[in-house]
Design a protein around this motif. Structure first.
Motif, PDB file in Angstrom:
ATOM      1  N   UNK A  73       0.812  -1.150  -0.192  1.00  0.00           N
ATOM      2  CA  UNK A  73       0.019   0.016   0.059  1.00  0.00           C
ATOM      3  C   UNK A  73       0.875   1.208   0.078  1.00  0.00           C
ATOM      4  N   UNK A  74       2.252   1.055  -0.445  1.00  0.00           N
ATOM      5  CA  UNK A  74       3.012   2.092  -0.459  1.00  0.00           C
ATOM      6  C   UNK A  74       3.275   2.868   1.053  1.00  0.00           C
ATOM      7  N   UNK A  75       3.022   2.229   2.019  1.00  0.00           N
ATOM      8  CA  UNK A  75       3.519   2.707   3.220  1.00  0.00           C
ATOM      9  C   UNK A  75       4.898   2.245   3.692  1.00  0.00           C
ATOM     10  N   UNK A  76       5.664   3.029   3.777  1.00  0.00           N
ATOM     11  CA  UNK A  76       7.294   2.633   4.111  1.00  0.00           C
ATOM     12  C   UNK A  76       7.685   3.198   5.465  1.00  0.00           C
ATOM     13  N   UNK A  77       8.803   2.510   5.905  1.00  0.00           N
ATOM     14  CA  UNK A  77       9.450   3.102   7.111  1.00  0.00           C
ATOM     15  C   UNK A  77      10.016   4.195   6.870  1.00  0.00           C
ATOM     16  N   UNK A  78      10.660   4.294   5.880  1.00  0.00           N
ATOM     17  CA  UNK A  78      11.621   5.414   5.531  1.00  0.00           C
ATOM     18  C   UNK A  78      11.940   5.530   4.154  1.00  0.00           C
ATOM     19  N   UNK A  79      12.306   6.772   3.646  1.00  0.00           N
ATOM     20  CA  UNK A  79      12.805   6.950   2.269  1.00  0.00           C
ATOM     21  C   UNK A  79      11.609   7.948   1.839  1.00  0.00           C
ATOM     22  N   UNK A  80      11.669   7.851   0.264  1.00  0.00           N
ATOM     23  CA  UNK A  80      10.776   8.745  -0.501  1.00  0.00           C
ATOM     24  C   UNK A  80       9.382   8.106  -0.371  1.00  0.00           C
ATOM     25  N   UNK A  81       8.310   9.002  -0.074  1.00  0.00           N
ATOM     26  CA  UNK A  81       6.977   8.415   0.023  1.00  0.00           C
ATOM     27  C   UNK A  81       6.521   8.109   1.475  1.00  0.00           C
ATOM     28  N   UNK A  82       7.662   7.999   2.424  1.00  0.00           N
ATOM     29  CA  UNK A  82       7.159   7.403   3.731  1.00  0.00           C
ATOM     30  C   UNK A  82       6.555   8.617   4.570  1.00  0.00           C
ATOM     31  N   UNK A  83       5.915   8.289   5.473  1.00  0.00           N
ATOM     32  CA  UNK A  83       5.170   9.335   6.216  1.00  0.00           C
ATOM     33  C   UNK A  83       5.310   8.827   7.638  1.00  0.00           C
ATOM     34  N   UNK A  84       5.171   9.957   8.701  1.00  0.00           N
ATOM     35  CA  UNK A  84       5.540   9.648  10.245  1.00  0.00           C
ATOM     36  C   UNK A  84       4.379   8.437  10.814  1.00  0.00           C
ATOM     37  N   UNK A  85       3.299   8.468  10.408  1.00  0.00           N
ATOM     38  CA  UNK A  85       2.447   7.743  11.189  1.00  0.00           C
ATOM     39  C   UNK A  85       2.818   5.932  10.782  1.00  0.00           C
ATOM     40  N   UNK A  86       3.008   6.085   9.404  1.00  0.00           N
ATOM     41  CA  UNK A  86       3.747   4.705   8.804  1.00  0.00           C
ATOM     42  C   UNK A  86       4.970   4.194   9.694  1.00  0.00           C
ATOM     43  N   UNK A  87       5.843   5.174   9.774  1.00  0.00           N
ATOM     44  CA  UNK A  87       7.175   4.917  10.314  1.00  0.00           C
ATOM     45  C   UNK A  87       6.828   4.610  11.706  1.00  0.00           C
ATOM     46  N   UNK A  88       6.061   5.106  12.635  1.00  0.00           N
ATOM     47  CA  UNK A  88       5.879   4.486  13.885  1.00  0.00           C
ATOM     48  C   UNK A  88       5.263   3.067  14.067  1.00  0.00           C
ATOM     49  N   UNK A  89       4.509   2.882  13.078  1.00  0.00           N
ATOM     50  CA  UNK A  89       3.897   1.511  13.124  1.00  0.00           C
ATOM     51  C   UNK A  89       4.901   0.414  12.903  1.00  0.00           C
ATOM     52  N   UNK A  90       6.060   0.748  11.907  1.00  0.00           N
ATOM     53  CA  UNK A  90       6.998  -0.158  11.557  1.00  0.00           C
ATOM     54  C   UNK A  90       7.713   0.010  13.088  1.00  0.00           C
ATOM     55  N   UNK A  91       8.299   1.101  13.607  1.00  0.00           N
ATOM     56  CA  UNK A  91       9.120   1.168  14.810  1.00  0.00           C
ATOM     57  C   UNK A  91       8.312   0.416  16.168  1.00  0.00           C
ATOM     58  N   UNK A  92       7.232   0.643  16.288  1.00  0.00           N
ATOM     59  CA  UNK A  92       6.809   0.062  17.433  1.00  0.00           C
ATOM     60  C   UNK A  92       6.701  -1.575  17.376  1.00  0.00           C
ATOM     61  N   UNK A  93       6.191  -1.850  16.132  1.00  0.00           N
ATOM     62  CA  UNK A  93       5.918  -3.461  16.061  1.00  0.00           C
ATOM     63  C   UNK A  93       7.002  -4.169  15.906  1.00  0.00           C
ATOM     64  N   UNK A  94       8.037  -3.490  15.043  1.00  0.00           N
ATOM     65  CA  UNK A  94       9.293  -4.225  14.923  1.00  0.00           C
ATOM     66  C   UNK A  94      10.122  -4.388  16.155  1.00  0.00           C
ATOM     67  N   UNK A  95      10.169  -3.621  16.868  1.00  0.00           N
ATOM     68  CA  UNK A  95      10.818  -3.405  18.334  1.00  0.00           C
ATOM     69  C   UNK A  95      10.433  -4.497  19.248  1.00  0.00           C
ATOM     70  N   UNK A  96       8.890  -4.925  18.956  1.00  0.00           N
ATOM     71  CA  UNK A  96       8.166  -5.961  19.736  1.00  0.00           C
ATOM     72  C   UNK A  96       8.696  -7.132  19.173  1.00  0.00           C
ATOM     73  N   UNK A  97       8.701  -7.342  17.563  1.00  0.00           N
ATOM     74  CA  UNK A  97       9.181  -8.537  17.098  1.00  0.00           C
ATOM     75  C   UNK A  97      10.423  -8.966  17.355  1.00  0.00           C
TER      76      UNK A  97
END
Length: 208
Positions: A129-153
């Motif tokens: 869905x073009x929701x990325x952690x970082x880089x072109x096209x990324x946005x803050x709310x998407x990055x937070x989802x990656x950061x929080x869930x990946x730390x838990x993983x």
């Protein structure tokens, strides 16, 4: 004879020292686990606080992007709840039959691996869905989802290692019905990780 008695006395003293050290480690193990779990929870609390501040700031500027969480997160939540239930049964069995309890832990390991699968599938869903952690096209709310869930993983991987070690020890009869502290500690840590994920998923679902 005197030398023999001295040697026997020295050997007995070494055995007593080893037994005392083992008992001290056992007494320290549970408090250390609680301290580490407290530290982990505080780390996630810090991330959640950062998420709240970031969301409020960007909402004021009209720059906060809302999107639906992947359905895979729902599946992984159900799986981790089931895994805790299985492990609770295993803990009850450990007092009666430690070998059988080991199989419940193996089942929990399988469910834990399945949890990881759905977490990775959730990231694939976000990327599609073009929701990325970082880089072109990324946005803050998407990055937070990656950061929080990946730390838990990452902590889940640690939990799987703990379960694996406890499973092997149970299979090798390193535990007994009266002495299975390692099994209990690994189980407690896994239940904790399950609680943290349920908290995070509930928060992210209702605080979008």
């Amino acid at each position: 004879m005197a030398v023999k008695q001295y040697n026997n006395s020295g050997t007995q003293g070494m055995q007593d020292d080893k037994l005392l050290l083992k008992q001290q480690r056992k007494r320290a193990a549970k408090p250390l686990l609680w301290v580490s779990m407290g530290s982990i929870f505080m780390a996630f609390a810090g991330l959640v606080s950062g998420y709240i501040v970031s969301r409020g700031f960007l909402l004021e500027k009209g720059q906060w992007v809302e999107f639906k969480l992947p359905n895979q997160f729902i599946f992984s939540t159900i799986i981790i709840i089931v895994s805790s239930i299985v492990l609770f049964i295993g803990q009850a069995q450990a007092k009666k039959n430690i070998e059988r309890a080991g199989w419940y832990m193996v089942a929990t390991l399988v469910l834990g691996a399945l949890f990881c699968y759905f977490q990775i599938a959730a990231y694939q869903n976000l990327i599609s869905r073009n929701i990325y952690f970082t880089g072109p096209g990324s946005f803050t709310s998407g990055s937070w989802i990656y950061a929080i869930s990946f730390l838990h993983l990452l902590h889940i991987f640690g939990g799987l290692i703990a379960l694996s070690v406890a499973s092997v020890k149970a299979a090798r009869h390193s535990y007994s019905e009266d002495d299975h502290l390692g099994y209990t500690l690994a189980s407690t840590f896994w239940h904790f990780l399950g609680f943290v994920w349920i908290f995070l998923y509930t928060f992210l679902t209702f605080y979008r």
